[in-house]
Design a protein around this motif. Structure first.
Motif, PDB file in Angstrom:
ATOM      1  N   GLU A  58      11.722 -81.490  28.047  1.00 29.81           N
ATOM      2  CA  GLU A  58      11.993 -80.055  27.871  1.00 29.81           C
ATOM      3  C   GLU A  58      11.028 -79.270  26.873  1.00 29.81           C
ATOM      4  O   GLU A  58      10.712 -78.171  26.835  1.00 29.81           O
ATOM      5  N   HIS A  59      10.476 -80.156  25.836  1.00 31.78           N
ATOM      6  CA  HIS A  59       9.542 -79.605  24.888  1.00 31.78           C
ATOM      7  C   HIS A  59       8.237 -80.213  24.792  1.00 31.78           C
ATOM      8  O   HIS A  59       7.497 -80.499  23.826  1.00 31.78           O
ATOM      9  N   ALA A  60       7.830 -80.961  25.944  1.00 34.32           N
ATOM     10  CA  ALA A  60       6.518 -81.636  25.944  1.00 34.32           C
ATOM     11  C   ALA A  60       5.840 -81.750  27.555  1.00 34.32           C
ATOM     12  O   ALA A  60       6.572 -81.327  28.312  1.00 34.32           O
ATOM     13  N   PRO A  61       4.716 -81.666  27.674  1.00 36.33           N
ATOM     14  CA  PRO A  61       3.971 -81.455  28.898  1.00 36.33           C
ATOM     15  C   PRO A  61       4.261 -82.751  29.930  1.00 36.33           C
ATOM     16  O   PRO A  61       3.217 -83.219  30.427  1.00 36.33           O
ATOM     17  N   TRP A  62       5.500 -83.252  30.201  1.00 33.26           N
ATOM     18  CA  TRP A  62       5.657 -84.222  31.108  1.00 33.26           C
ATOM     19  C   TRP A  62       5.788 -83.489  32.537  1.00 33.26           C
ATOM     20  O   TRP A  62       6.373 -82.423  32.929  1.00 33.26           O
ATOM     21  N   ASP A  63       5.531 -84.098  33.649  1.00 31.12           N
ATOM     22  CA  ASP A  63       5.732 -84.055  34.959  1.00 31.12           C
ATOM     23  C   ASP A  63       6.269 -85.305  35.380  1.00 31.12           C
ATOM     24  O   ASP A  63       6.343 -86.263  34.855  1.00 31.12           O
ATOM     25  N   ARG A  64       6.808 -85.210  36.902  1.00 31.92           N
ATOM     26  CA  ARG A  64       7.511 -86.101  37.697  1.00 31.92           C
ATOM     27  C   ARG A  64       6.478 -87.478  37.518  1.00 31.92           C
ATOM     28  O   ARG A  64       7.124 -88.682  37.485  1.00 31.92           O
ATOM     29  N   VAL A  65       5.072 -87.651  37.712  1.00 29.91           N
ATOM     30  CA  VAL A  65       4.392 -88.583  37.996  1.00 29.91           C
ATOM     31  C   VAL A  65       4.296 -89.303  36.230  1.00 29.91           C
ATOM     32  O   VAL A  65       4.397 -90.370  36.354  1.00 29.91           O
ATOM     33  N   THR A  66       4.173 -88.486  35.368  1.00 31.46           N
ATOM     34  CA  THR A  66       3.944 -89.228  34.097  1.00 31.46           C
ATOM     35  C   THR A  66       5.398 -89.722  33.612  1.00 31.46           C
ATOM     36  O   THR A  66       5.361 -90.732  32.841  1.00 31.46           O
ATOM     37  N   ILE A  67       6.660 -89.005  33.859  1.00 28.66           N
ATOM     38  CA  ILE A  67       7.872 -89.386  33.791  1.00 28.66           C
ATOM     39  C   ILE A  67       7.927 -90.930  34.422  1.00 28.66           C
ATOM     40  O   ILE A  67       8.462 -91.675  33.832  1.00 28.66           O
ATOM     41  N   ASP A  68       7.618 -90.868  35.702  1.00 27.38           N
ATOM     42  CA  ASP A  68       7.533 -92.147  36.511  1.00 27.38           C
ATOM     43  C   ASP A  68       6.878 -93.514  35.615  1.00 27.38           C
ATOM     44  O   ASP A  68       7.649 -94.277  35.566  1.00 27.38           O
ATOM     45  N   HIS A  69       5.671 -93.076  35.270  1.00 26.35           N
ATOM     46  CA  HIS A  69       5.226 -94.253  34.706  1.00 26.35           C
ATOM     47  C   HIS A  69       5.736 -94.569  33.333  1.00 26.35           C
ATOM     48  O   HIS A  69       5.813 -95.741  33.060  1.00 26.35           O
ATOM     49  N   ALA A  70       6.123 -93.479  32.764  1.00 31.51           N
ATOM     50  CA  ALA A  70       6.937 -93.833  31.270  1.00 31.51           C
ATOM     51  C   ALA A  70       8.330 -94.758  31.656  1.00 31.51           C
ATOM     52  O   ALA A  70       8.479 -95.628  30.670  1.00 31.51           O
ATOM     53  N   LEU A  71       8.812 -94.282  32.603  1.00 34.19           N
ATOM     54  CA  LEU A  71      10.271 -95.410  32.990  1.00 34.19           C
ATOM     55  C   LEU A  71       9.745 -96.527  33.077  1.00 34.19           C
ATOM     56  O   LEU A  71      10.447 -97.645  33.049  1.00 34.19           O
TER      57      LEU A  71
END
Length: 262
Positions: free
Chosen positions: A49-62
């Protein structure tokens, strides 16, 4: 079936009211998640919501959350079924959903999070389904048992429906958004009497139906105050906040060496 112990246990521990400590992650990279998981945080909140995440970076973080044994929760940028489906398929332990201001919205999100009794789109060829290794119904059962839905209560209009919102079937607990409530209510500070009274009202409503409450806290004293009120899950700072605090201290300590020498 391969599933991290953090993912298996987070929802159960959250619902049971155990003390859980997490932090926001705002830097769109895997390394902060790994470091925080290794430090012992029970969960991290990937802040789309408040930071520049996208689906690819979220995928890596998970993936990093799984590797470091911490539960990966995503604060989605918008409370849509498509956004929720994406992060759950990518292996999120749960979602923190902003601006749940009505019973209708809470019900919509609960349905998006669940297969049985809900409307979550099915695919077991994702990380959540071990890329097809999990059968249809085992996948359904495992996900419905482990996915955590936490609603953010941060709008004045939500207070009018708070008893019904917290009682929504499929809603696991709530997070009190003191920042948004402070701004919306025009309060002078997040610990102003009207904000504390609002927190007490939300916590009391959650207690009636046995739902846990999460809070953003500044320090241990803040956490202790809200724990006495009934909150059990705490989010402190963020990866950026921790870096800033440590950097300021390190700079001040080392730069003072020259001043002392002079």
């Amino acid at each position: 079936m391969i599933q991290s112990s953090a993912a298996r246990s987070f929802r159960q521990r959250f619902i049971a009211g155990e003390t859980l400590v997490g932090t926001f992650v705002k830097t769109p990279a895997s390394h902060p998640v790994e470091i925080l998981g290794q430090a012992g945080f029970e969960f991290v909140v990937i802040d789309e919501e408040h930071a520049p995440w996208d689906r690819v970076t979220i995928d890596h973080a998970l993936l990093a959350a799984r590797a470091s044994g911490t539960a990966g929760i995503v604060r989605v940028a918008e409370p849509s079924a498509a956004k929720i489906l994406a992060v759950l398929d990518d292996g999120a332990t749960g979602v923190l959903v902003p601006h749940v201001s009505s019973v209708t919205k809470a019900q919509e999100i609960a349905r998006a999070c669940r297969f049985r009794g809900g409307r979550r789109g099915f695919s077991n060829t994702t990380r959540a389904g071990n890329f097809g290794a999990v059968g249809v119904w085992p996948h359904v059962d495992a996900q419905d048992a482990s996915v955590t839905f936490i609603a953010m209560i941060e709008d004045p209009e939500a207070l009018d429906e708070i008893d019904a919102i917290v009682a929504t079937e499929g809603l696991d607990g709530v997070f009190i958004g003191r920042g948004d409530l402070t701004v919306a209510l025009g309060a002078p500070a997040m610990d102003a009497p009207e904000i504390m009274a609002t927190c007490e009202k939300i916590i009391a409503a959650a207690k009636k139906v046995g739902k846990p409450v999460a809070m953003m806290v500044a320090n241990a004293d803040d956490a202790n105050r809200f724990h006495k009120m009934g909150a059990t899950t705490f989010i402190v700072a963020s990866d950026q906040g921790f870096m800033r605090q440590a950097a300021l201290k390190a700079y001040a300590d080392i730069s003072a060496v020259g001043a002392k020498s002079a």
